[in-house]
Scaffold this active site. Structure first.
Site, PDB file in Angstrom:
ATOM      1  N   ASN A  15      -8.995  -5.426  -2.590  1.00 47.87           N
ATOM      2  CA  ASN A  15     -10.113  -6.286  -2.180  1.00 47.87           C
ATOM      3  C   ASN A  15      -9.980  -6.815  -0.744  1.00 47.87           C
ATOM      4  O   ASN A  15     -10.417  -7.911  -0.418  1.00 47.87           O
ATOM      5  CB  ASN A  15     -10.326  -7.423  -3.193  1.00 47.87           C
ATOM      6  CG  ASN A  15      -9.160  -8.393  -3.272  1.00 47.87           C
ATOM      7  OD1 ASN A  15      -8.121  -8.153  -2.666  1.00 47.87           O
ATOM      8  ND2 ASN A  15      -9.336  -9.477  -3.995  1.00 47.87           N
ATOM      9  N   LYS A  54      -4.835  -6.776   3.529  1.00 51.87           N
ATOM     10  CA  LYS A  54      -4.099  -6.046   2.486  1.00 51.87           C
ATOM     11  C   LYS A  54      -3.961  -4.551   2.799  1.00 51.87           C
ATOM     12  O   LYS A  54      -4.646  -4.023   3.684  1.00 51.87           O
ATOM     13  CB  LYS A  54      -4.822  -6.252   1.147  1.00 51.87           C
ATOM     14  CG  LYS A  54      -4.796  -7.708   0.664  1.00 51.87           C
ATOM     15  CD  LYS A  54      -5.329  -7.810  -0.752  1.00 51.87           C
ATOM     16  CE  LYS A  54      -5.245  -9.242  -1.260  1.00 51.87           C
ATOM     17  NZ  LYS A  54      -5.624  -9.329  -2.687  1.00 51.87           N
ATOM     18  N   TYR A 107       3.205 -14.205  -5.135  1.00 53.89           N
ATOM     19  CA  TYR A 107       2.188 -14.281  -6.194  1.00 53.89           C
ATOM     20  C   TYR A 107       2.730 -14.902  -7.481  1.00 53.89           C
ATOM     21  O   TYR A 107       2.186 -14.645  -8.558  1.00 53.89           O
ATOM     22  CB  TYR A 107       1.614 -12.896  -6.469  1.00 53.89           C
ATOM     23  CG  TYR A 107       0.566 -12.467  -5.447  1.00 53.89           C
ATOM     24  CD1 TYR A 107      -0.631 -13.168  -5.309  1.00 53.89           C
ATOM     25  CD2 TYR A 107       0.764 -11.359  -4.640  1.00 53.89           C
ATOM     26  CE1 TYR A 107      -1.593 -12.779  -4.397  1.00 53.89           C
ATOM     27  CE2 TYR A 107      -0.203 -10.961  -3.713  1.00 53.89           C
ATOM     28  CZ  TYR A 107      -1.384 -11.678  -3.601  1.00 53.89           C
ATOM     29  OH  TYR A 107      -2.346 -11.292  -2.709  1.00 53.89           O
ATOM     30  N   GLU A 113       1.940 -21.096   1.629  1.00 53.39           N
ATOM     31  CA  GLU A 113       1.789 -19.679   2.010  1.00 53.39           C
ATOM     32  C   GLU A 113       2.012 -19.478   3.510  1.00 53.39           C
ATOM     33  O   GLU A 113       2.560 -18.456   3.922  1.00 53.39           O
ATOM     34  CB  GLU A 113       0.396 -19.183   1.586  1.00 53.39           C
ATOM     35  CG  GLU A 113       0.265 -19.119   0.067  1.00 53.39           C
ATOM     36  CD  GLU A 113      -1.093 -18.636  -0.420  1.00 53.39           C
ATOM     37  OE1 GLU A 113      -1.983 -18.363   0.417  1.00 53.39           O
ATOM     38  OE2 GLU A 113      -1.256 -18.530  -1.653  1.00 53.39           O
ATOM     39  N   HIS A 169      -6.558 -11.474   1.388  1.00 45.90           N
ATOM     40  CA  HIS A 169      -6.213 -12.639   0.577  1.00 45.90           C
ATOM     41  C   HIS A 169      -6.572 -13.890   1.381  1.00 45.90           C
ATOM     42  O   HIS A 169      -6.527 -13.862   2.614  1.00 45.90           O
ATOM     43  CB  HIS A 169      -4.705 -12.636   0.300  1.00 45.90           C
ATOM     44  CG  HIS A 169      -4.185 -13.938  -0.237  1.00 45.90           C
ATOM     45  ND1 HIS A 169      -4.286 -14.276  -1.563  1.00 45.90           N
ATOM     46  CD2 HIS A 169      -3.590 -14.991   0.383  1.00 45.90           C
ATOM     47  CE1 HIS A 169      -3.766 -15.494  -1.739  1.00 45.90           C
ATOM     48  NE2 HIS A 169      -3.339 -15.943  -0.572  1.00 45.90           N
TER      49      HIS A 169
END
Ligand code: CMP
Length: 138
Positions: free
Chosen positions: A113, A10, A50, A127, A116
């Site tokens: 965070n 990310k 998402y 995905e 993913h």
């Protein structure tokens, strides 16, 4: 069973120059990288990726964050790749992640965070296809 899963390194990890360390961590855990690229998500791509979270209160912030800088989607392969990545990655909130997990080491908040990881075989397949044509998987 040998499985494939999708991870996205990310924007916070790219910003902090943790990409190399995270890739080394994943390789040391036995993941094979079948495809990887650096990209900047458009708002439409982030919303689509998402979509399962579209009713959640954090959806707009998540989309804004995921489009805020470059990301590295990667297709990974390993025995039990989907479950094992979730173990190595740690809990969504880095404050609750087991010591030594990627989110505990490199994440800073539930939004920023670090990475993913796909949460089910169905989502992993979708995905991976979202980012990589089958022909691009090594
Ligand atoms: P990820 O595994 O990419 O999937 C959805 C993301 O939503 C999750 O990681 C978090 O980074 C983000 N998120 C932001 N706020 C929340 C929240 N309150 N609960 C769960 N996920 C959140």
């Amino acid at each position: 069973m040998i499985e494939r899963t999708l991870t996205i390194i990310k924007p916070d990890s790219v910003e902090k120059k943790n990409v190399g360390a995270i890739i080394a961590h994943l390789e040391s855990e036995g993941f094979e990288i079948l495809a990887a690229r650096m990209t900047r998500l458009s708002e439409a791509q982030a919303r689509a990726f998402y979509e399962v979270h579209k009713e959640r209160p954090f959806y707009n912030d998540l989309v804004a964050y995921m489009t805020s800088g470059p990301v590295w989607p990667m297709c990974l392969q390993r025995e039990d790749a989907i479950g094992y990545l979730r173990k190595v990655m740690g809990a969504t909130n880095p404050a609750e992640a087991e010591p030594g997990t990627i989110r505990a080491l490199y994440g800073e908040s539930i939004e920023r965070n670090a990475i993913h990881g796909s949460d089910s075989p169905e989502n992993a397949a979708g995905e991976i296809a979202f980012f990589f044509p089958t022909a691009d998987l090594a």
